[in-house]
Motif scaffolding. Structure first.
Motif, PDB file in Angstrom:
ATOM      1  N   LEU A   1      14.662   9.211 -21.293  1.00  0.00           N
ATOM      2  CA  LEU A   1      15.706   9.262 -20.276  1.00  0.00           C
ATOM      3  C   LEU A   1      15.820   7.925 -19.556  1.00  0.00           C
ATOM      4  O   LEU A   1      16.922   7.409 -19.341  1.00  0.00           O
ATOM      5  N   ARG A   2      14.688   7.340 -19.190  1.00  0.00           N
ATOM      6  CA  ARG A   2      14.719   6.032 -18.523  1.00  0.00           C
ATOM      7  C   ARG A   2      15.348   4.972 -19.418  1.00  0.00           C
ATOM      8  O   ARG A   2      16.149   4.148 -18.960  1.00  0.00           O
ATOM      9  N   ALA A   3      15.017   5.011 -20.700  1.00  0.00           N
ATOM     10  CA  ALA A   3      15.575   4.029 -21.628  1.00  0.00           C
ATOM     11  C   ALA A   3      17.085   4.199 -21.774  1.00  0.00           C
ATOM     12  O   ALA A   3      17.824   3.219 -21.928  1.00  0.00           O
ATOM     13  N   ALA A   4      17.558   5.443 -21.720  1.00  0.00           N
ATOM     14  CA  ALA A   4      18.987   5.702 -21.883  1.00  0.00           C
ATOM     15  C   ALA A   4      19.815   5.100 -20.755  1.00  0.00           C
ATOM     16  O   ALA A   4      20.994   4.787 -20.946  1.00  0.00           O
ATOM     17  N   PHE A   5      19.203   4.928 -19.570  1.00  0.00           N
ATOM     18  CA  PHE A   5      19.943   4.413 -18.428  1.00  0.00           C
ATOM     19  C   PHE A   5      19.452   3.043 -17.964  1.00  0.00           C
ATOM     20  O   PHE A   5      19.875   2.552 -16.912  1.00  0.00           O
ATOM     21  N   ALA A   6      18.596   2.426 -18.753  1.00  0.00           N
ATOM     22  CA  ALA A   6      18.176   1.059 -18.441  1.00  0.00           C
ATOM     23  C   ALA A   6      19.392   0.136 -18.521  1.00  0.00           C
ATOM     24  O   ALA A   6      20.203   0.227 -19.435  1.00  0.00           O
ATOM     25  N   GLY A   7      19.545  -0.738 -17.552  1.00  0.00           N
ATOM     26  CA  GLY A   7      20.684  -1.638 -17.550  1.00  0.00           C
ATOM     27  C   GLY A   7      21.906  -1.088 -16.857  1.00  0.00           C
ATOM     28  O   GLY A   7      22.898  -1.815 -16.682  1.00  0.00           O
ATOM     29  N   TRP A   8      21.907   0.187 -16.461  1.00  0.00           N
ATOM     30  CA  TRP A   8      23.018   0.725 -15.687  1.00  0.00           C
ATOM     31  C   TRP A   8      22.903   0.222 -14.252  1.00  0.00           C
ATOM     32  O   TRP A   8      21.862  -0.291 -13.823  1.00  0.00           O
TER      33      TRP A   8
ATOM     34  N   PRO B   1      21.601   2.299  -7.989  1.00  0.00           N
ATOM     35  CA  PRO B   1      20.141   2.456  -8.061  1.00  0.00           C
ATOM     36  C   PRO B   1      19.675   3.351  -9.198  1.00  0.00           C
ATOM     37  O   PRO B   1      18.589   3.933  -9.105  1.00  0.00           O
ATOM     38  N   ILE B   2      20.461   3.509 -10.265  1.00  0.00           N
ATOM     39  CA  ILE B   2      20.099   4.477 -11.300  1.00  0.00           C
ATOM     40  C   ILE B   2      18.742   4.177 -11.926  1.00  0.00           C
ATOM     41  O   ILE B   2      17.854   5.049 -11.930  1.00  0.00           O
ATOM     42  N   PRO B   3      18.493   2.960 -12.456  1.00  0.00           N
ATOM     43  CA  PRO B   3      17.156   2.712 -13.004  1.00  0.00           C
ATOM     44  C   PRO B   3      16.058   2.844 -11.945  1.00  0.00           C
ATOM     45  O   PRO B   3      14.950   3.314 -12.244  1.00  0.00           O
ATOM     46  N   ARG B   4      16.382   2.431 -10.722  1.00  0.00           N
ATOM     47  CA  ARG B   4      15.382   2.499  -9.652  1.00  0.00           C
ATOM     48  C   ARG B   4      15.029   3.954  -9.334  1.00  0.00           C
ATOM     49  O   ARG B   4      13.849   4.276  -9.091  1.00  0.00           O
ATOM     50  N   ILE B   5      16.004   4.840  -9.333  1.00  0.00           N
ATOM     51  CA  ILE B   5      15.736   6.260  -9.094  1.00  0.00           C
ATOM     52  C   ILE B   5      14.789   6.806 -10.150  1.00  0.00           C
ATOM     53  O   ILE B   5      13.804   7.495  -9.848  1.00  0.00           O
TER      54      ILE B   5
END
Length: 383
Positions: A217-224, A227-231
């Motif tokens: 899940l984290r990899a899917a939103f990396a680079g978005w 604060p999405i990756p930070r969340i």
């Protein structure tokens, strides 16, 4: 009119129905199959129409004590570009009050507290209903509020309608900081949402069809955008909830049923698992009807939907309000109950099923991989 009723299921819809019936003078018992109430989960969005229904049930003030308004939310692309505003301000102008967000457990606690004030409504935990006819034999009405896998629905309507997957999973959680932005970010085949929930906290939710672990899940939103990756990086995956996205299919032909069951159904009674009660004395009156009591379905038992429109809790509350208003206004006797159930079905079924259809359609639109066409269409929406 008044009578005796058993509500099967102690979620939002079941508790709200029990409150409405008791306020109308009914004798009510609530049965819940779990040994404790399901308090985990994210935030519920409560539309102004559902807020008005909670006001009529006497729970509106408790809602507002713990809810936060939802304003200034956008639909964004993964780089953070806003392509539309959610229509929250328009809703507020029209209704005279904002959309509210409240943690699931806060709303559940408010409903339980309202039920407890009566002092005579048993809330029995660990009660698994396996024979709806036996349960209904001593009642004037049975309410099926037992979720998408409803035993009450199956007993009276058969198993043609049931849970249907849409091929993806959802993740929800809560971050211990306030996001600088709210709304939803739509990518290719996936999306991420953020809302306020309590001061200093952010409710988040996401779907990625192929993600099965926190790392994926984290990899899917990396680079978005922040604060999405930070969340995802700063919240403990042990607190996340992952579930298959389901809806009820096909839609039911009615939300109510007379006191008969499909001939093929075979059941074995009400089996107490680890009986827990609020301490109130169970009702001992017995219906004088010749057959089992009629059934009404509310909430997910009647119209479980995908979460994309954020209307699951609202529709359950509106069901409870509509059903209990119809019963309160009905004339005494079985004919009065029959008429009230018809009025409830006429008021709620088409509306709730259209909401469910709209939510499912929105999911397909949000999750498409044709992002340029989708985003161009979204930009045409009124601000």
């Amino acid at each position: 009119m008044t009578g005796t009723a058993t509500v099967v299921g102690a979620g939002i819809g079941g508790l709200a129905t029990a409150i409405g019936l008791r306020r109308a003078g009914w004798t009510v018992t609530v049965l819940e199959r779990r040994a404790e109430l399901e308090r985990h989960g994210g935030a519920f969005g409560i539309h102004p129409t559902a807020q008005s229904a909670l006001d009529r049930l006497g729970v509106g003030d408790a809602l507002r004590d713990h809810a936060v308004p939802y304003r200034d939310a956008h639909i964004r692309t993964p780089d953070g570009t806003s392509i539309a505003r959610l229509p929250l301000e328009r809703i507020e102008r029209k209704a005279g009050r904002p959309e509210l967000l409240i943690p699931r457990f806060r709303l559940l606690d408010a409903l339980v507290a309202a039920l407890d004030t009566f002092g005579d409504v048993p809330l029995k935990l660990g009660e698994r209903v396996t024979d709806v006819d036996a349960l209904a034999a001593g009642q004037d009405l049975v309410i099926g509020a037992d979720g998408i896998r409803s035993a009450v629905r199956t007993a009276r309507f058969g198993d043609r309608s049931g849970p249907r997957g849409i091929g993806t999973v959802a993740w929800i959680g809560t971050a211990d900081f306030e996001s600088p932005v709210y709304g939803e970010t739509w990518g290719s085949g996936r999306f991420f949402g953020m809302t306020p929930v309590e001061p200093g906290r952010t409710n988040w939710y996401a779907t990625v069809p192929e993600a099965t672990t926190a790392e994926e899940l984290r990899a899917a939103f990396a680079g978005w955008h922040d604060p999405i990756p930070r969340i995802l990086d700063t919240t403990d995956p042990a607190t996340w909830i992952r579930y298959d996205m389901l809806h009820l299919y096909p839609a039911l032909p009615s939300f109510v049923a007379a006191g008969v069951r499909p001939a093929s159904r075979v059941s074995t009674g009400v089996r107490p698992a680890s009986r827990v009660s609020t301490g109130a004395r169970p009702d001992s009156r017995v219906s004088t009807g010749a057959g089992p009591a009629p059934v009404a379905l509310v909430g997910d038992a009647a119209h479980a939907m995908t979460p994309n429109l954020g209307q699951g809790a609202c529709t359950a509350i509106l069901d409870a309000d509509s059903l209990t208003r119809a019963l309160a206004a009905a004339s005494p006797g079985p004919a009065g109950i029959t008429g009230a159930l018809r009025a409830y079905d006429a008021e709620r079924r088409r509306s709730a099923q259209w909401t469910a259809f709209g939510s499912r359609t929105l999911h397909r639109f949000m999750s498409t991989e044709r992002t340029r066409l989708r985003d161009a269409a979204v930009r045409l929406l009124p601000g």
